[in-house]
Design an enzyme around this catalytic site. Structure first.
Site, short mmCIF file in Angstrom:
data_model
loop_
_atom_site.label_atom_id
_atom_site.label_comp_id
_atom_site.label_asym_id
_atom_site.label_seq_id
_atom_site.Cartn_x
_atom_site.Cartn_y
_atom_site.Cartn_z
N SER A 126 -8.25 -14.51 -31.30
CA SER A 126 -7.34 -13.48 -31.79
C SER A 126 -6.11 -13.27 -30.92
CB SER A 126 -8.13 -12.18 -31.95
OG SER A 126 -7.38 -11.17 -32.53
N ASP A 157 -4.46 -14.49 -34.80
CA ASP A 157 -5.18 -15.09 -35.91
C ASP A 157 -4.86 -14.38 -37.23
OD1 ASP A 157 -6.54 -12.78 -35.22
OD2 ASP A 157 -8.52 -13.58 -35.65
N ASP A 184 -5.05 -11.32 -38.40
CA ASP A 184 -5.82 -10.26 -39.07
C ASP A 184 -5.30 -8.88 -38.67
OD1 ASP A 184 -6.84 -10.16 -36.53
OD2 ASP A 184 -8.95 -10.28 -37.12
N ALA A 204 -5.63 1.73 -35.74
CA ALA A 204 -4.24 1.93 -35.33
C ALA A 204 -3.61 0.59 -34.93
CB ALA A 204 -4.18 2.92 -34.17
N PRO A 230 -16.51 2.80 -23.88
CA PRO A 230 -16.60 1.50 -23.23
C PRO A 230 -16.02 0.45 -24.16
CG PRO A 230 -18.74 2.13 -24.15
CD PRO A 230 -17.81 3.26 -24.43
N SER A 231 -15.21 -0.46 -23.63
CA SER A 231 -14.65 -1.53 -24.45
C SER A 231 -15.77 -2.42 -24.96
CB SER A 231 -13.68 -2.36 -23.61
OG SER A 231 -13.49 -3.63 -24.18
N GLY A 232 -15.58 -2.97 -26.15
CA GLY A 232 -16.54 -3.92 -26.68
C GLY A 232 -16.14 -5.36 -26.39
N ARG A 269 -12.11 2.48 -21.76
CA ARG A 269 -10.78 2.83 -22.28
C ARG A 269 -10.63 4.33 -22.39
NH1 ARG A 269 -8.74 -2.04 -23.27
NH2 ARG A 269 -10.04 -3.57 -24.33
#
Ligand code: 16G
Ligand code: ZN
Length: 538
Positions: A66, A281, A283, A379, A507-509, A515
């Site tokens: 991505s 990518d 999306d 967003a 927590p970021s994935g 974050r």
């Protein structure tokens, strides 16, 4: 057994690198491309099993990272519906990706096949493999093919360089028995776009040129093809990847949305023009323009929330035209905690139902499916509009009832065309862009006029590096932290100090960070709130 021998043999080719711990995460596996061959090979095996498990429906495997840097890559699976891999299979994905030896891999697979009662001996799985433009993509695709084929009797079909949403669309179409090649994808966009253009009541505006930032990736390349088939759209494509630019470096939707500065290749000469950015990518989609008071580096951003608001407005307008029957339609909006508060207020003022989902497309998609028409957007620009089967067939029925050329007939036809144009599988920058463009022409609006729908509250995002991000646990909508104990009270105390203050941590994935998001009535306040919450996390 030969099946076991087959996997044992091929897995010798793809030893797992030392000391990596991989997790399927929010959107598949991602890492430095040099570490990923064994993972992609194993996801190939998983995809064959998934296909077999679902009566040999076609499964998609996409190789992309991505918006991440060009030296990274990743892999994710599209279920036969065109949606993300069922979350029930994620733990198995994690297990096999981390299996340390061929023996362990085989034994995990054996157990899983038994547990899920997969008729592996029957054969007949089929996996379609796509990749973005990353240089590592081809090598990884070969690894995926070997993985797919090591499940005896399963076939791997290389469908070439594609955007992520193209692959999802093709997989979905194929499993529905529809035409499913890349040219069918383009044809579908072209036909429904033209249909919507023809349904514009009066041509109120001259069409001005759209400037597109292709992120030096696959999206710009595909847009160049698509543009050739379209009239009523004038688009100049920059950052195509052919002019020496690097994928996602200083360009693309993620960069523009996070940094709120112009991408490379854009500047003061473009002041006031309508601009759009894809991610690597394709999306994600965001719009922007360079305001005249800027020196050419700051942008006025129209993010996923603004796109969602525009879509909601247009759809609501069509439902209103249909009248009382149209009002029966359950039109709803799905956002995440990152949605700007002003956008949420705006859609609520339209009397739409708004629900919140956890970050990550699969979570939003699931909730949007509960409506007759569900619009979801993050967003960051990922989103789409889902139409339920029952509402669609109602619309098609009405198309026959209403007399051709009547206002109601036109409104129904617009909704049907939107459902064809907008990707029903996942958020798709190409189809999203076409819908934005047609709505702006329909309304007779400039990008500036569209931006005035509401004014974003100033916001700030920061990330905090922590030893263990899993120490932060949030509620399902991520608006409040449950752990560490007491931290939410401390955050609330900070929020109270600001007018229109709002903040959350999660927590970021996708990265090893926590974050922080903050919003307030001035930029200074938003910055200061974000910083003080970040201090609490450290
Ligand atoms: C992934 C998700 C995106 C989400 C982002 C959050 C998909 C296809 N992509 O890119 O929707 O916004 O992760 O990243 O689901 P974070 O957890 O690091 O903040
Ligand atoms: Zn993306």
């Amino acid at each position: 057994e030969t099946q076991i021998a087959s996997i044992l043999k091929s897995s010798e080719l793809y030893p797992i690198p030392q000391s990596v711990k991989l997790s399927y995460g929010t959107a598949g596996f991602r890492a430095d491309a040099s570490l990923l061959e064994s993972t992609v090979y194993r996801v190939g095996i998983l995809s064959s099993l998934r296909s077999l498990n679902l009566k040999s429906s076609i499964v998609g495997l996409m190789i992309t990272a991505s918006h991440n840097k060009v030296s990274d890559n990743g892999v994710k699976v599209s279920d036969p519906s065109g949606g993300m891999l069922s979350q029930e299979w994620e733990p198995f994905a994690d297990q096999i990706a981390n299996a340390s030896s061929p023996r362990e891999l085989v034994s995990l697979i054996k157990d899983f096949v038994e547990k899920e009662e997969i008729a592996i001996e029957k054969g007949g799985g089929e996996v379609w493999l796509g990749r973005d433009t990353r240089p590592s993509g081809e090598r990884l695709l070969r690894a995926a093919e070997i993985g797919v084929r090591s499940v005896l009797g399963s076939v791997a079909v290389d469908v070439g360089v594609l955007t992520t949403p193209q692959l999802h669309w093709m997989v979905r179409a194929k499993n529905k028995g529809l035409k499913a090649t890349e040219s069918d994808y383009f044809e579908n966009l072209v036909t429904s776009f033209k249909c919507l253009i023809d349904l514009i009541p009066v041509n109120k505006v001259e069409i001005s040129t759209l400037l597109l930032d292709g992120a030096n990736g696959v999206g710009g390349m595909k847009m160049e093809v698509l543009r050739g088939f379209l009239s009523n759209l004038d688009v100049e494509i920059r950052n195509t990847g052919r002019d020496g630019g690097v994928l996602n470096e200083g360009v693309g939707a993620d960069f523009v949305q996070k940094e709120k500065v112009v991408p490379l290749g854009f500047g003061v000469k473009d002041v006031g023009m309508r601009c759009a950015s894809f991610d690597g990518d394709a999306d994600r989609l965001v719009y922007f323009y360079i305001p005249s008071e800027s020196c050419g580096d700051k942008v006025e951003l129209l993010d996923g929330d603004k796109i969602l608001s525009l879509f909601a407005l247009y759809i609501k307008e069509q439902l209103n035209i249909i009248g009382d029957e149209g009002k029966q339609c359950r039109l709803g909006v799905v956002q995440t905690a990152y949605a700007n508060g002003a956008s949420t207020d705006y859609v609520k003022e339209m009397w739409l139902e708004v629900v919140f989902a956890k970050t990550g497309v699969k979570h939003l998609h699931e909730k949007a499916e509960e409506f007759d028409v569900g619009i979801y957007f993050e967003a960051n620009g990922h989103g789409t509009i889902l139409f339920s089967e029952s509402f669609l067939s109602w619309l098609v029925g009405k198309q026959k009832d209403y007399s051709e050329g009547s206002d109601k007939h036109n409104a129904v036809s617009r909704l049907v065309a939107v459902s064809n144009l907008i990707n029903q599988a996942v958020g798709d920058a190409l189809s999203g862009l076409l819908l934005v463009e047609v709505i702006l022409q329909h309304m007779g609006w400039s990008v500036q006029k569209w931006n005035e729908l509401y004014k974003d509250l100033p916001s700030r995002q920061v990330k905090v590096e922590v030893p263990d991000r899993t120490a932060v646990v949030t509620t399902s909508e991520e608006t409040e932290a449950l752990k560490p104990l007491g931290i939410q009270d401390a955050i609330n105390a900070e929020i109270k100090k600001y007018q229109h203050g709002r903040a959350f941590i999660r927590p970021s994935g996708t990265e090893d960070v926590v974050r922080v998001y903050a919003e307030a009535s001035t930029q200074e306040d938003a910055d200061s709130l974000a910083n003080s919450v970040a201090q609490l996390v450290k």
